[in-house]
Design an enzyme around this catalytic site. Sequence first.
Site, short mmCIF file in Angstrom:
data_model
loop_
_atom_site.label_atom_id
_atom_site.label_comp_id
_atom_site.label_asym_id
_atom_site.label_seq_id
_atom_site.Cartn_x
_atom_site.Cartn_y
_atom_site.Cartn_z
N GLY A 18 6.30 -65.26 65.20
CA GLY A 18 5.03 -64.56 65.31
C GLY A 18 5.27 -63.17 65.85
CG ASP A 21 2.91 -60.05 75.13
OD1 ASP A 21 3.50 -60.91 75.81
OD2 ASP A 21 1.94 -59.40 75.55
CG ASP A 97 11.54 -68.40 71.65
OD1 ASP A 97 10.54 -68.18 70.94
OD2 ASP A 97 11.75 -67.83 72.73
N GLY A 100 9.87 -61.43 68.37
CA GLY A 100 8.70 -60.95 67.63
C GLY A 100 8.76 -59.49 67.23
N GLY A 459 33.34 -24.29 46.70
CA GLY A 459 34.48 -23.85 45.90
C GLY A 459 35.10 -24.95 45.07
CB SER A 528 30.24 -37.22 45.00
OG SER A 528 31.31 -36.37 45.37
#
Length: 623
Positions: A18, A21, A97, A100, A459, A528
């Site tokens: 969830g 807090d 547990d 969150g 260059g 690149s």
Amino acid sequence: MSIGAPPARGLLRVLTCGSVDDGKSTLIGRLLHDSQMIMDDTLAAVARDSRKHGTVGEEVDLALLVDGLEAERQQGITIDVAYRFFTTSRRSFIVADCPGHEQYTRNMATGASNSELAIILVDARKGLLTQTRRHAVICSLLGIRHVVLAVNKIDLVGFDQQVFDRIVGEFASFASSLGFQGLVPIPTSGRFGDNVTEFSGNTPWYRGTTLLRHLETATIDQETASGPFRFPVQWVNRPDQDFRGFSGTVAGGSIAVGEDVVVAASGILSQVVRILGPAGDQPSAGSGEAVTLCLADEVDVARGDVLAGAADRPTVADQFAAHLLWMDEEPMLPGRQYMIRLGHSWTTASVTAIKHRVDLADLGQQSATRLTMNEIGVCNLAMAQRLPFDAYAQNRLMGAFILVDRFSNRTAGCGMIAFPLRRATNVHQEHFLVDKPARAAALAQKPMVLWFTGLSGSGKSTVAKLVEQALHQAGRHTYSLDGDNLRHGLNRDLGFTDQDRVENIRRVGEVSRLFVDAGLMVLCSFISPFRAERQMVREMLGADEFIEVFMDTPIEECIRRDPKGLYARALRGEITNFTGVDSPYEAPEKPDLVLDGFASSPQDQASQVLALIERRLADPPAR
């Protein structure tokens, strides 16, 4: 077990998740406390810690039973996944547990991957939040089909039934398409224990079950136990010349001595002649058992191979569609190569297309060209080799994979395979009578790629032209590929977003490889900007066929030169995604040659490149 007591239902793996807090740790602490699963000395230690780290005044902060990390206790949040084992007269439990906070979503996914039932908490004061929805979607994607919706802190809204009913209705509507087989809403107070182990007198309107009662009686289907036999080989057990077995854990179904099996990737058939478990020989093995299988034939089996039932084999393919949860701070770019772990096999893979991104507000489909941290998308992926797998919905162990960043080794994403992509099944690699060594011999030269990288104006092209001129005068057969030239033809459909830059270099790499196969010396001049794509091109070729030349010219000098007037336009905001201004350049970490584009002349720089080529031809590096 006492006479008349209900039978034990075995082990249940439970996830709590969830938003931050919402009271996950407190609820699990209350469950352990009220189930009398806490030793007296442990409770005394938590009482002492509550005076230092607690958040509930003079009371014992039961969240500290789960939040074991010092950082968690100091902040009052869960960071890592905390696992707790406890047992009642009816069942044993492993409770994960999970944190969150959004930045710890990867930890939550780890906990969900091994769980069978999820307790999704909602703070009754806040209702459904984005992270609540994200966790619900992840639970669904990771195969959790049984959910408890714990509307927690119900005491802080005066045990109001209307608040409870509203949250339950919103969640049920949101989750209607997530495939949950069971959704049990319970009004709870982790702090005071309402409806956790005993019914609360504060909610006379609630006619459901307590949290503990539901956990003890929930029926969880063991789908893999009755499914087809799957055995990913983790280790080839060869202690001496007289014994050869294949060790691993049965990932689905069962196997018995005398039954036929097939090596999924090769299709080779054999028969199981012996099964060795922790106690020695045994007649059979089922899902979840760690065993060693001995086969009747000397078949070619290695770590990563999968033994399967001969009559029900897994898919073997190199492309598939999947749900992908992105976990890295660096965005996922289609075309970029990552390492993929599928079962016990490692290979390279890339996302070939993002079909859509999941809108966590309503589960709608959003178009996307990349995935950022904690976003979920439906993607097509291609691997460098064909591997065996099942759809995640059929077998969680055979259908899960992770993507790993090839430079940082961070876990970048986790995925759940939806179905294979059986594309181009009539396309095969064609072998010619004239091969690369024959073409190179006819040209009397060693084919290779000279890759010049650096900022615009550094260059690169100037030096590459001088090097090609010298090679041509020496009788070498060459060809030059330049970024601007290719964008007039082969890559004219690409822009300058990060994903387009990735595809630009992928195409250049494929063309370069073909030119090397033709026996030519290829000079490539491209900004690149990303290390990953330069490494990808290097790996397309042999160890002695790629030379990376870094034009290390300070950006101040590049801006001063500005041969095409591009920096001036970029600094005025007329050009976006310009490397060095508002788009990053990742300098090579270990280039084959570094040229100081400021302190020496182009002629001197070309001479350094030519000298390196001669050294490479005389003493090629080992792979």
